[in-house]
Enzyme design. Structure first.
Site, PDB file in Angstrom:
ATOM      1  CB  SER A 189     -16.001  34.355   4.368  1.00 12.77           C
ATOM      2  OG  SER A 189     -16.815  33.274   5.344  1.00 12.77           O
ATOM      3  CG  HIS A 217     -12.057  36.035   4.544  1.00  7.18           C
ATOM      4  ND1 HIS A 217     -11.827  35.342   3.769  1.00  7.18           N
ATOM      5  CD2 HIS A 217     -13.349  35.304   5.454  1.00  7.18           C
ATOM      6  CE1 HIS A 217     -12.360  33.806   3.711  1.00  7.18           C
ATOM      7  NE2 HIS A 217     -12.947  33.951   5.070  1.00  7.18           N
ATOM      8  CE  LYS A 248      -9.553  32.442   6.431  1.00 10.76           C
ATOM      9  NZ  LYS A 248     -10.618  32.599   7.822  1.00 10.76           N
TER      10      LYS A 248
END
Ligand SMILES: *Cc1c(COP(=O)(O)O)cnc(C)c1O
Length: 402
Positions: A189, A217, A248
């Site tokens: 990340s 991610h 997310k």
């Protein structure tokens, strides 16, 4: 006692380490309201904008009116609502996996996988830059044989596998051979770079190890419809444990694991995080079902995310910024000096752009940067505004050599 805490916090303030947490007065989106002022939001992980999507909101309201809010007990007793089961089925289908298990967060999902699969006499082989939750999980599991390989370096991974194989040959005290697990973040990340998953899977087969990827991610970002890093590399079904977060791109909160039925059932029966802690609430679960349905039926948000990311990266580079080696929408603007990064972020904020400075200890000393997070919620106008402010601040702080 009390005064000690105060002293430590005061020292943190003096050293510039105190984390002054900003309070958001609006919902999530392209802009955030902070202290009554609108700021362009370039620091959320709300990749697809689902955190404030009306379709999720409506699904949540409908479910809450019908079923209330709480689930009353842990999932293993009377707390598994049919919505949990539906979400797990939909996630498995979305990932093209046999089965799925939902937990309270990506952090919890990592703890659940590693603590349930590994014990003192087992073996873990872990990328040196893996997420804190993986590091904590390895500690919690008290894994006795830890091999840390150089970041994304498959040659070093193979060296570590050779060493680990020697340990793997010796039976444990219960007579079984140790379990050997290779674990990596899918997307790292801080830089936005990808794990060399093809090589990792190949080496895992060669050395008879299990594989686990934390795709926090990558989901909603990589692969068709954002199905994640395994799809991106055409490795569907070849990673034993795909861990993800629902906070997310999926826009709500929670974590999950997908894989073969046997391994998921094993976790469902044994993971302490599942057995001894309540699952997601009704609104979380209902919102997530809507999120997965949106992602399954259309890839337009994923396309918009990438279009925005490319536009931003291309134009930041044209302005003269160094955007690192990212392979995803995560866009680091490399500045190097810690104070420069801090000043840069502050000046962006004064000019209406919220993008955070990432510096030591999150990244190495001298590698400070601004991490820019575009999303599907941004318009081209928003990005042009960001570029203008970056150029202005870059000039003011003499980031460009020309
Ligand atoms: C964000 C993140 C997590 C934590 O996920 P939560 O759902 O917030 O607990 C775990 N691993 C990685 C790589 C992450 O980026």
């Amino acid at each position: 006692m009390n005064s000690d805490f105060e002293k430590i916090i005061e020292q943190m303030r003096q050293k510039g380490l105190y984390n002054d947490i900003k309070v958001i007065e609006s919902g999530q989106g392209a802009y955030l309201t902070i202290k009554g002022k609108k700021k362009l939001n370039l620091c959320s992980n709300n990749y697809l904008g689902l955190a404030s999507d009306k379709r999720l909101t409506e699904a949540v309201i409908k479910a809450v009116k019908k079923y209330g809010v709480g689930t009353g007990s842990v999932r293993a007793l009377s707390g598994t609502n049919f919505l949990h089961v539906e979400l797990e089925k939909k996630l498995a289908k979305f990932k093209h996996a046999e089965a799925g298990l939902v937990l309270q967060g990506g952090y919890m999902a990592n703890l659940a996988c590693i603590q349930t699969l590994l014990g003192k006499e087992d073996i873990v082989i872990s990328d040196e830059l893996n997420h804190a939750s993986i590091i904590d999980a390895i500690r919690l599991a008290q894994v006795g044989n830890k091999f840390i390989y150089k970041h994304a370096d498959s040659a070093d991974l193979e060296e570590k596998l050779k060493e680990a194989s020697k340990v793997a040959k010796k039976p444990k005290s219960d007579g079984n051979l140790p379990t050997m697990l290779i674990v990596t973040d899918g997307v790292f990340s801080m830089d936005g770079d990808l794990a060399p998953l093809k090589e990792i899977v190949k080496l895992a087969k060669k050395y008879n190890a299990l594989t686990m990827v934390d795709d926090a991610h990558g989901e909603g970002v990589l692969g068709s419809h954002g199905r994640g890093i395994a799809h991106h590399f055409n490795l569907n079904g070849q990673v034993d444990l795909e861990v993800g977060t629902l906070s997310k791109a999926f826009g709500v909160v929670g974590g999950f694991v997908t894989g073969k039925t046997a391994i998921i059932e094993f976790l469902r029966q044994k993971a302490r995080q599942f057995l001894f802690s309540n699952g997601l609430s009704i609104p979380d679960t209902a919102g997530l079902i809507a999120a997965v349905e949106i992602m399954e039926t259309s890839d337009s948000l994923v396309k918009k995310l990438w279009e925005n990311a490319r536009y931003l990266k291309e134009n930041l580079t044209k302005l003269g910024f160094d955007c690192g080696k990212s392979g995803t929408p995560i866009t680091p603007v490399m500045l190097g000096d810690e104070n420069l990064a801090k000043d840069f972020s502050n000046k962006l904020f004064e000019n209406g752009v919220y993008a955070t400075a990432i510096k030591f200890p999150m990244v190495a000393l001298g590698k400070a940067r601004i991490r820019v997070m575009p999303s599907a919620t941004h318009s081209k106008k928003d990005l042009d505004f960001a570029l203008k402010v970056f150029e202005k601040v870059g000039k003011e702080l003499k980031v460009f050599s020309n």
